[in-house]
Design an enzyme around this catalytic site. Sequence first.
Site, mmCIF file in Angstrom:
data_model
loop_
_atom_site.group_PDB
_atom_site.id
_atom_site.type_symbol
_atom_site.label_atom_id
_atom_site.label_comp_id
_atom_site.label_asym_id
_atom_site.label_seq_id
_atom_site.Cartn_x
_atom_site.Cartn_y
_atom_site.Cartn_z
ATOM 1 N N GLU A 11 9.255 16.028 15.970
ATOM 2 C CA GLU A 11 9.581 15.985 14.548
ATOM 3 C C GLU A 11 8.637 16.899 13.773
ATOM 4 O OE1 GLU A 11 10.861 12.610 11.386
ATOM 5 O OE2 GLU A 11 8.905 12.311 12.324
ATOM 6 N N GLU B 298 10.039 1.765 10.840
ATOM 7 C CA GLU B 298 10.964 2.902 10.786
ATOM 8 C C GLU B 298 10.126 4.159 10.927
ATOM 9 O OE1 GLU B 298 14.082 3.034 11.074
ATOM 10 O OE2 GLU B 298 14.379 0.859 10.962
ATOM 11 N N LYS C 259 0.863 -1.170 0.000
ATOM 12 C CA LYS C 259 0.000 0.000 0.000
ATOM 13 C C LYS C 259 0.902 1.223 0.000
ATOM 14 C CE LYS C 259 -1.525 2.856 2.964
ATOM 15 N NZ LYS C 259 -1.633 4.106 2.158
ATOM 16 N N CYS D 217 13.118 11.583 7.191
ATOM 17 C CA CYS D 217 13.219 11.163 8.589
ATOM 18 C C CYS D 217 14.618 11.393 9.135
ATOM 19 C CB CYS D 217 12.804 9.705 8.748
ATOM 20 S SG CYS D 217 13.736 8.553 7.730
#
Length: 489
Positions: free
Chosen positions: A390, A255, A180, A289
Amino acid sequence: MAVQTQVKTYLNYVNGEWVEASTNETISCINPANKHDVVGNVQKSGKEDVDQAVAAAHNALASWKKLSGAARGEFLYKAANILESRADEIAETMTKEMGKTLGEAKGETLRGVAILRYYAGEGMRKTGDVIPSSDSEALMFTTRVPLGVVGVISPWNFPVAIPVWKMAPGLIYGNTIVIKPAQEAAVTAVKVIECLDEAGIPAGVVNMVTGTGSQVGQAIVDHPQVNGITFTGSNQTGKAIGQAALARGAKYQLEMGGKNPVIIAADADLDLAVDGTISGGLRSTGQKCTATSRVIVHEDVYDAFKEKLLAKVRELKVGPGLDGETWMGPCSSEKQLETVLSYIEKGQEEGATLLYGGQRLEAPETKDGFYVEPAVFENVESGMAISQEEIFGPVLALIKVGTIEEAIEMANDVEFGLSASIYTTNISHMLSFINDMDAGLVRINAETAGVELQAPFGGMKQSSSHSREQGQAAIEFYTSIKTVFVKGN
């Protein structure tokens, strides 16, 4: 406003066929450089579509895993060549769909080519070890066997590289795939799957179902015949996936986020450090990231570094990724732009000083896109949101320290541990950083963003599930060890 030409609708890929979703619904993928431009429509699928894809993958598993590693690798070599031949087209689609500059998109596409070729070669490596037995008349060894059906849930920020580095090792080690892709970059993902299809991958070995995370992603995670799930994305979603997989005994690989520091020591090459900080923090509009977000600078060089940094940031051209003069493109979506702007506002509210940028760009050539100036803060304290959370955008937070020890302590003072870098010429500083930094990737005199495809990649603390992607380390997730004991009559 640009006149919209006829928009193409792309299909799911299930059991070797391109098919419509059972829902008869689609999702429009919008160009972040111009919200009036629809790049394409993709299927808005549901659970029934996932069920069909998983069934196809399950049925294809027995014959696929019986092929030799070399035979499976041939399909990856062919797909690599096709992807390479279409690199310009796919890179342009990526730029239109998620905003990164054309140069970055081309580089990412060619990285996908290299990953496919790398893992094609892995099919010829050993899959086990001989272990001495206490029985002198017995043979004992290990071999590795595939997990089975692997669900891949990939993000929008690297719509070629991440799907490829998740699918390629899964395939070479004998698994079948249901992927997906992120709905924001699904057209690019379709074109990657087209390369595998053109390479002749057997029906059912790779399947793609597009749609929302709440519908398609959840159905993959919950499906009893999905033996493993590999995910890259937010911490909130990743933790939910991990809990759901654990509850039914599926293997999972996560992750997730990062809050990556760069340390500028007093002895650093400041020009090199400035270039690395800007590249690490602002390329891809900070939507990595591994992007640099905290810039921890020794007080002896703080003012000189800040001056050099601001001078170069002011020169950066923000604009459409297809413009050859653009250095930084738009945020990937209006939602992402709003998130970035909210953090910039929060940083000011909490007392940090905005030195430069941070404004939405609304000139005639940018007003229809999701553009923001790169932002540089100082007087940032460890407890502030822009120092802890973040942002996934082009925001740099400058933090002044007095010693290397203080810098490393500050660098570790977050819940994440993905990547970190230091600029220094002092071997003692380098060793302290390598030994004491709580991050899965540490880089010396290089930006935080970037890891070579043959090296293990993953984070510590809340950045991952503590497994590793890429390189030979990928075999640990995609296979299980089987121990064999053989005794003659």
